[in-house]
Write a protein that holds these residues in place. Sequence first.
Motif, mmCIF file in Angstrom:
data_model
loop_
_atom_site.group_PDB
_atom_site.id
_atom_site.type_symbol
_atom_site.label_atom_id
_atom_site.label_comp_id
_atom_site.label_asym_id
_atom_site.label_seq_id
_atom_site.Cartn_x
_atom_site.Cartn_y
_atom_site.Cartn_z
ATOM 1 N N TRP A 1 0.839 -1.199 0.000
ATOM 2 C CA TRP A 1 0.000 0.000 0.000
ATOM 3 C C TRP A 1 0.873 1.248 0.000
ATOM 4 N N TYR B 1 -4.763 5.607 0.166
ATOM 5 C CA TYR B 1 -3.716 4.655 -0.218
ATOM 6 C C TYR B 1 -4.144 3.870 -1.449
ATOM 7 N N GLU C 1 -7.929 2.874 -0.904
ATOM 8 C CA GLU C 1 -8.555 2.891 0.424
ATOM 9 C C GLU C 1 -8.397 4.251 1.065
ATOM 10 N N GLU C 2 -9.483 4.713 1.677
ATOM 11 C CA GLU C 2 -9.388 5.921 2.498
ATOM 12 C C GLU C 2 -9.144 5.470 3.926
ATOM 13 N N ARG C 3 -8.062 5.934 4.512
ATOM 14 C CA ARG C 3 -7.747 5.604 5.902
ATOM 15 C C ARG C 3 -7.698 6.888 6.712
ATOM 16 N N GLU C 4 -7.519 6.730 8.021
ATOM 17 C CA GLU C 4 -7.490 7.920 8.890
ATOM 18 C C GLU C 4 -6.405 8.899 8.482
#
Length: 116
Positions: free
Chosen positions: A7, A105, A98-101
Amino acid sequence: MSKKLEWHLLALHPNELNFNEENLAEIKIGGRHLCIARFHERLFACAAKCPHAAAPLAGGYVNVQGDIVCPVHRYKFNLETGRNTTGEGYFLKTYPVEEREDGWYVGIERDNWFGF
Ligand code: FES
């Protein structure tokens, strides 16, 4: 055998990406050239070049169905699956986003010449 994804941080916020007026951007990340599309508050990633004759997909647009439309011969590809929705039989490589905090990514398969 499933491929291992690596990622890579795409951006802390989508506004960091240099989107054109069609909400498409071309970037180099993880050794690949990718086209990033912003569509309905989501980001999608696919190969930067069209699988038909290598036109830069960031020069096209995304239609209302969520297909990226190639700027040269107008073949269409679903941004989620890479399926050639106009039926010419090509396949567009897509990458998970992906949306992460801590940001957005993109997952890219690890190059592995030995298959493990
Ligand atoms: S180069 Fe994309 S459809 Fe021909």
